[in-house]
Design a protein around this motif. Structure first.
Motif, mmCIF file in Angstrom:
data_model
loop_
_atom_site.group_PDB
_atom_site.id
_atom_site.type_symbol
_atom_site.label_atom_id
_atom_site.label_comp_id
_atom_site.label_asym_id
_atom_site.label_seq_id
_atom_site.Cartn_x
_atom_site.Cartn_y
_atom_site.Cartn_z
ATOM 1 N N TYR A 890 -25.391 3.522 142.262
ATOM 2 C CA TYR A 890 -24.408 2.297 141.553
ATOM 3 C C TYR A 890 -23.053 2.305 141.537
ATOM 4 O O TYR A 890 -22.753 3.617 141.163
ATOM 5 C CB TYR A 890 -24.995 2.125 140.016
ATOM 6 C CG TYR A 890 -24.505 1.060 139.291
ATOM 7 C CD1 TYR A 890 -24.914 -0.151 139.609
ATOM 8 C CD2 TYR A 890 -23.704 1.252 138.046
ATOM 9 C CE1 TYR A 890 -24.537 -1.458 138.837
ATOM 10 C CE2 TYR A 890 -23.023 0.039 137.701
ATOM 11 C CZ TYR A 890 -23.599 -1.415 137.842
ATOM 12 O OH TYR A 890 -23.084 -2.185 137.361
ATOM 13 N N TYR A 932 -17.125 -5.329 138.307
ATOM 14 C CA TYR A 932 -18.198 -5.695 138.945
ATOM 15 C C TYR A 932 -19.092 -4.396 139.318
ATOM 16 O O TYR A 932 -18.151 -3.332 139.739
ATOM 17 C CB TYR A 932 -17.778 -6.201 140.488
ATOM 18 C CG TYR A 932 -18.893 -6.760 141.535
ATOM 19 C CD1 TYR A 932 -19.503 -7.773 141.453
ATOM 20 C CD2 TYR A 932 -19.350 -5.783 142.707
ATOM 21 C CE1 TYR A 932 -20.294 -8.008 142.269
ATOM 22 C CE2 TYR A 932 -20.388 -5.957 143.307
ATOM 23 C CZ TYR A 932 -20.926 -7.215 143.228
ATOM 24 O OH TYR A 932 -21.878 -7.425 143.998
ATOM 25 N N GLN A 934 -22.687 -3.029 141.620
ATOM 26 C CA GLN A 934 -23.709 -3.051 142.721
ATOM 27 C C GLN A 934 -24.568 -1.959 142.847
ATOM 28 O O GLN A 934 -24.360 -0.910 142.811
ATOM 29 C CB GLN A 934 -23.061 -3.418 143.963
ATOM 30 C CG GLN A 934 -24.217 -4.120 145.018
ATOM 31 C CD GLN A 934 -23.468 -4.759 146.196
ATOM 32 O OE1 GLN A 934 -22.882 -5.729 146.002
ATOM 33 N NE2 GLN A 934 -23.576 -4.150 147.459
ATOM 34 N N GLU A 936 -27.946 -0.080 144.686
ATOM 35 C CA GLU A 936 -28.380 0.110 146.260
ATOM 36 C C GLU A 936 -29.342 1.130 145.986
ATOM 37 O O GLU A 936 -29.298 2.113 145.287
ATOM 38 C CB GLU A 936 -27.491 0.223 147.287
ATOM 39 C CG GLU A 936 -26.322 -0.866 147.218
ATOM 40 C CD GLU A 936 -25.317 -0.602 148.223
ATOM 41 O OE1 GLU A 936 -25.404 0.837 148.750
ATOM 42 O OE2 GLU A 936 -24.428 -1.369 148.836
ATOM 43 N N ASN A 955 -27.598 -4.679 146.905
ATOM 44 C CA ASN A 955 -27.398 -5.546 145.597
ATOM 45 C C ASN A 955 -28.686 -5.893 145.053
ATOM 46 O O ASN A 955 -28.931 -7.363 144.784
ATOM 47 C CB ASN A 955 -26.599 -7.115 146.237
ATOM 48 C CG ASN A 955 -26.159 -7.785 145.372
ATOM 49 O OD1 ASN A 955 -25.887 -7.755 144.303
ATOM 50 N ND2 ASN A 955 -26.228 -9.295 145.712
ATOM 51 N N SER A 959 -25.835 -9.120 141.611
ATOM 52 C CA SER A 959 -24.623 -9.246 140.854
ATOM 53 C C SER A 959 -23.683 -10.225 141.299
ATOM 54 O O SER A 959 -23.787 -10.995 142.483
ATOM 55 C CB SER A 959 -23.988 -8.005 141.255
ATOM 56 O OG SER A 959 -24.558 -6.800 141.038
ATOM 57 N N GLN A 961 -20.025 -11.773 141.230
ATOM 58 C CA GLN A 961 -18.551 -11.353 141.185
ATOM 59 C C GLN A 961 -17.775 -12.780 140.827
ATOM 60 O O GLN A 961 -17.716 -13.784 141.224
ATOM 61 C CB GLN A 961 -18.059 -11.220 142.658
ATOM 62 C CG GLN A 961 -16.779 -11.034 142.745
ATOM 63 C CD GLN A 961 -15.952 -9.626 142.263
ATOM 64 O OE1 GLN A 961 -16.318 -8.536 142.528
ATOM 65 N NE2 GLN A 961 -15.394 -9.877 141.007
ATOM 66 N N ARG A 983 -29.415 -10.761 148.018
ATOM 67 C CA ARG A 983 -30.085 -9.426 147.895
ATOM 68 C C ARG A 983 -30.553 -9.132 149.406
ATOM 69 O O ARG A 983 -31.411 -9.794 150.123
ATOM 70 C CB ARG A 983 -31.056 -9.430 146.825
ATOM 71 C CG ARG A 983 -30.529 -9.705 145.263
ATOM 72 C CD ARG A 983 -31.787 -9.906 144.367
ATOM 73 N NE ARG A 983 -32.302 -11.311 144.571
ATOM 74 C CZ ARG A 983 -32.804 -12.010 143.737
ATOM 75 N NH1 ARG A 983 -33.100 -11.414 142.484
ATOM 76 N NH2 ARG A 983 -33.181 -13.252 144.058
#
Length: 993
Positions: A890, A932, A934, A936, A955, A959, A961, A983
């Protein structure tokens, strides 16, 4: 497979085998230098391979470095653990990425990210194997998203400097390192990867793959090695956006309210193809001498398009009694926004909703040719190294937008109180939006760019080593570099289309030829979370893409004058501009000689460096040196006056289209000292201190000698279809670059405490302080310009100008990094495969030289540095055991300033305090990227020594932005835009033989 064996804590015997995680990483023989570190396995050993071995190699490089760096080493086969260089870098301590097309372009989202900041600074120099590399994009650095990561063996991030490093990078330097044949033992080595990925919005399967082969052998004339690496990657994505126009001040019932000037929403379908080729050959005629030649090419092609629907009006109003406002009277929600006549304050008919169908294509190619030698005999204290290099980069970009209008008969509702904005229309409006007779062709707007850049450089370095002395060596050398760039850009040439008043017949979509218009559905918009009119008509993609033909315009159209004695050909036809190849300029736009900008930078540098200290791994060591450089910048271009008709002081006037040549040059000499001291009280700890001065040259965009002069207008209330009166002049405008800009200097103070208790476990704490002078800022100011009217009249007028200038005040950056990594080898059984890696960076800045204008037109200087987030952190859960390699990562950054002068938030608007009573207000609102994060994750399974496969998700939390705009009462930041993209999931295999 060669491995590195590391003594195991607490004497527990385990074997942790792992391949590269998260992507389709290749598995093949480790470099020969790893073999030299191999020791005989014992019952107390751990065998480390794959990602964990790569992490430990990066840790060793950081530990052995002469200055403060971080490093990322490729999993086994030269494949970095992510799909792009920017994705790799975002998890490095103190490094952040920009998820927009450019830092100063907050209206266009970038799926893979674009700009890189180190410790909050955008001054990041790009290197390839320690040598300068760039993209021809009006800047100084490489576009990292364009580079094929499969070709990289490692990435080094320099946060401090030494005198022998090439100058550049107030924030730091990023060095992309490739493999060379002598990294491998004798014989043949080959590896290949392949993967397939898909996004949940784009719904297109994309393939990627790479092949590497290396061969090394002994001959009567010495050792010879060759290496070749090719890679291919395609990415398709779909991103959605919603944007709110600035909240303009207006008077309603004798009270001031702030009403948005409209909205824009739409989607972009993006597809890029990235290919890379890398080759290297080495020859060592003796143990003391090695020659290395390399060729590197990265090619990036983009073919994408977008759809946008918008309302843009400074005359919108609401009924306060039926609307909700915040404590500062900024609109929160209303069931109806309507047009208001500024002379009567009464509703004045339907609201026009514009729309555009855009299509664009681009291609960037960067090539590096390098030849180097290294003479380092064992029996001589003197060693000599040198290299010559040539970099060629070319970028073309072609875009066409076709606009249309449709009416919202009774206005629209807008609710900004939730996570996403909501647009509503009265009953029956959606039916009218499906009728092609209600759509009017409005305008076309082509835009073209064609840039070419070249770098030629050479360097020579000599080092003399001392034996049995505190002073280990003295090193000195020099470098010459000449960087040129020729850029063509024809602006955004808006032209009326089928409007009736422009001489064309009034056309609607009902007049369109078959296949030229279609009903477009915004499917699954924001993954189904946004509410808006989602079915609208647009020109088709096939219609807009008819620019895909080649056309060469060698001379300006009739009537366009360059201002050079009225001779339009004086600047020379495009065939003489060095464009080369005879391929021409892409239509429908055309490029003129006055669209050309030339820049050149020549650098001569010399340095001296003394290394000192013990080789025992502890005690005091370091280096002291200075780099002296002489820089010459030179540029040429044209100041273009835009044709505009308007009413000024009751008189109808027209500015004529003309261009005046402009050039400038400046030279600078600078001394850049550097001091790096390491103190190791124990073999496992390091305390580093560094002081150095680093330098950044302004971008070619900032140095350009070109610019424009024009006029800003507002709608004329007296205009009718019959009299067709032009708009009312609000102010004259000017926008230019500055070829006389000085380099930016940063005085840097760094401390770093590093602790390495055992392989795989590390900790660091690094405070830093920077003071930057002569920062280039793109700021609003006022200055006098000369304008020429078509009636022959010339006047010197006061203009609202946006120019690049060096800041007269210093900016400061201070903060600290803290982070580390640990594998829990002490845990029993399968739990000992877990590990954790994390870092946090705090940055604070002051930048009193950058200015903006708030919504009242007041000039303010309280903005932070552009691109700097105060808080940044990364957290990664790792698992490495036997055949399994996995991670969950993250990355998060807090709010950061993108621009103090962004397109769309810097208009002049009229504040109507009463019917017919107005005053013009120039604004330039700062735009921020909101916080922001994200998530993974990826897992990889090693089936055999020659085969592994894995799955990765990007993603995963979907998320959003956001961007925010400031400059409003109470200091509150208002929502500017919202973006969502796919995603994504990918799966792949790797083979090695």
């Amino acid at each position: 497979m060669a491995t590195k064996r590391i003594p195991r804590a607490r004497g527990v015997s385990k074997i942790l085998g792992a391949s590269g995680l998260a992507i389709a990483a290749m598995t093949y023989a480790m470099p020969a230098w790893a073999d030299e570190q191999e020791t005989a396995a014992t019952d107390q050993d751990i065998v480390v391979t794959g990602r964990r071995a790569a992490l430990q190699q990066a840790e060793d490089r950081k530990r052995r470095s002469e200055t403060i760096i971080d490093s990322i080493v490729a999993d086994d086969a030269g494949k970095l653990p992510d799909n792009s260089i920017t994705e790799v870098l975002q998890r490095v301590s103190g490094v952040t990425i920009v998820r927009f097309a450019a830092l100063n372009d907050p209206d266009h989202y970038s799926v893979e990210g674009s700009g890189i900041q180190i410790r909050g600074l955008t001054g990041v120099a790009s290197r390839l194997n320690g040598r300068e590399i760039f993209s021809a994009n009006n800047g100084r650095a490489l576009q990292f998203a364009d580079v094929t990561p499969e070709l990289m063996a490692a990435v080094d991030i320099y946060k401090a400097s030494t005198a022998d490093l090439i100058e550049g990078g107030t924030g730091g330097q990023i060095d992309l390192r490739t493999k060379v044949p002598f990294d491998y033992g004798n014989g043949f080595h080959v590896a290949a990867t392949g993967d397939v990925s898909m996004g949940d919005l784009a719904r297109k399967a994309d393939a990627s793959g790479s092949v590497l082969a290396a061969y090394r052998w002994s001959t009567p004339i010495g050792e010879i090695g060759i290496l070749g690496d090719v890679a291919y990657s395609r990415l398709s994505s779909n991103s959605h956006f919603f944007r709110v126009e600035p909240y303009f001040r207006t008077s309603i019932n004798n009270s001031d309210y702030y009403i948005p000037g409209g909205f824009t929403y739409g989607e972009e379908q993006f597809q890029r193809t990235r290919t890379g080729i890398y080759g290297a050959i080495q020859w060592a005629p003796s143990d003391a001498l090695t020659f290395t030649g390399t060729f590197f090419q990265s090619r990036y092609k983009n073919r994408s398009g977008d759809w946008g629907a918008f309302v843009s009006s400074q005359s919108l109003s609401v009924d306060p009694a039926a609307s909700e406002f915040d404590e500062n009277n900024l609109l929160v929600s209303t069931p109806l926004l309507f047009n208001r006549n500024p002379d009567t304050f009464m509703p004045s008919g339907p609201i026009t909703s514009g729309g555009n169908k855009g299509a664009y294509a681009s291609r960037t190619t960067t090539r590096d040719y390098s030849l180097s030698f290294d003479w380092s005999p064992d029996d001589s204290p003197l060693s000599i190294k040198g290299a010559i290099q040539r970099v060629e980069s070319a970028q073309t970009y072609t875009r066409l937008d076709v606009f249309r209008d449709v009416a919202f008969p009774a206005g629209f509702g807008l609710d900004l109180s939730g996570d996403l904005p909501v647009v509503s229309v009265p009953d029956g409006t959606q039916q009218s939006l499906s009728d092609p007779a209600n759509y009017f062709w409005a305008a076309s707007m082509p835009h073209d760019e064609d840039n070419q850049g070249r770098l030629e450089s050479g360097n020579l370095d000599l080092e003399y080593k001392f034996e049995d002395s505190f002073f280990r060596s003295v090193k000195f050398g020099g470098r010459y570099a000449k960087r040129t760039e020729r850029d063509f850009g024809n602006g955004y040439n808006w032209a009326a289309l089928g409007r009736g008043w422009n001489g064309d017949p009034q056309l609607t979509f009902a007049n369109a030829a078959p296949g030229d218009v279609e009903l477009h559905a915004f499917k699954n918009f924001f993954h189904g979370a946004a509410s808006l009119p989602a079915h609208l008509m647009f020109p088709t993609d096939d219609l807009v893409r008819r620019f895909d033909r080649l056309q060469l315009t060698a001379s300006p159209p009739a009537g366009f004058c360059t201002g050079i004695e009225n001779d339009c050909s004086a600047a020379g036809p495009l065939s003489q501009t060095g464009y080369g190849g005879g391929s021409g300029i892409r239509a429908p736009g055309f490029m003129l000689p006055v669209d050309r900008v030339d820049n050149e930078t020549q650098t001569i540098a010399g340095y001296a460096l003394i290394r000192f200290g013990s080789d025992q791994g502890f005690g005091i060591s370091g280096n002291v040196g200075a780099r002296v450089l002489h820089i010459r910048n030179e540029g040429s271009g044209f100041i273009q006056q835009n044709a505009t008709e308007f009413i000024w002081n009751g008189e109808r006037l027209t500015l004529g289209a003309q261009a005046v040549p402009r050039s400038g040059k400046a030279s600078f000499t600078r001394i850049l000292p550097s001091v790096n001291i390491d103190y190791s009280p124990t073999p496992n700890t390091k305390l580093r201190f560094g002081y150095n001065i680093t330098l950044d040259l302004p971008t070619f965009q900032a140095l350009r000698a070109s610019g424009s002069v024009g006029a800003a207008t507002t709608a004329n209330p007296d205009s009718t279809p019959e009299n067709n009166l032009p708009g009312l002049l609000t102010n004259f405008t000017a926008e230019t670059g500055n070829p006389l800009l000085k380099p930016t200097l940063s005085n840097n103070f760094d401390l770093s405490f590093e602790y390495y208790p055992r392989p795989g476990t590390s900790f660091h704490l690094a405070p830093f302080y920077k003071r930057l002078t002569n920062l280039p800022i793109f700021s609003i100011t006022e200055r006098q310009v000369t304008v020429v009217f078509t009636n022959g009249r010339t006047e010197t007028v006061n203009a609202s100008a946006t120019d690049y200038v060096n800041s007269s005040k210093a900016a400061t950056v201070k903060g600290f990094e803290i982070g580390g990594r640990i594998f829990f080898d002490m845990l029993p059984g399968w739990l000992d495969g877990f590990g954790f890696e994390g870092n946090y960076t705090f940055i604070d800045s002051k930048n009193p030289g950058d200015l903006y204008r708030d919504i009242l037109g007041t000039v303010r200087d309280d903005a932070p540095l552009v691109g700097l987030s105060k808080h940044n952190f990364n957290a990664t859960l790792l698992y490495e055991r036997k055949a399994i390699s996995a991670r969950v990562a993250y990355s998060w950054r807090s709010r950061y300033l993108q621009s103090t002068n962004s397109n769309g938030t810097n208009p002049t608007y009229n504040y109507y305090s009463a019917p017919g009573v107005s005053s013009g207000t120039q604004i330039a609102l700062p735009v921020y990227g909101s916080s922001y994060g994200q998530l993974e994750a990826g897992i990889r399974f090693k089936v055999t020594e020659n085969f592994s496969f894995g799955v990765q998700g990007t993603n995963l939390t979907n998320s959003t932005q956001r961007t925010l705009m400031g400059g409003y009462p109470g200091g509150k930041l208002q929502g500017r835009s919202w973006f969502q993209t796919d995603r994504r999931i990918s799966t792949g295999i790797n083979l090695a033989f």
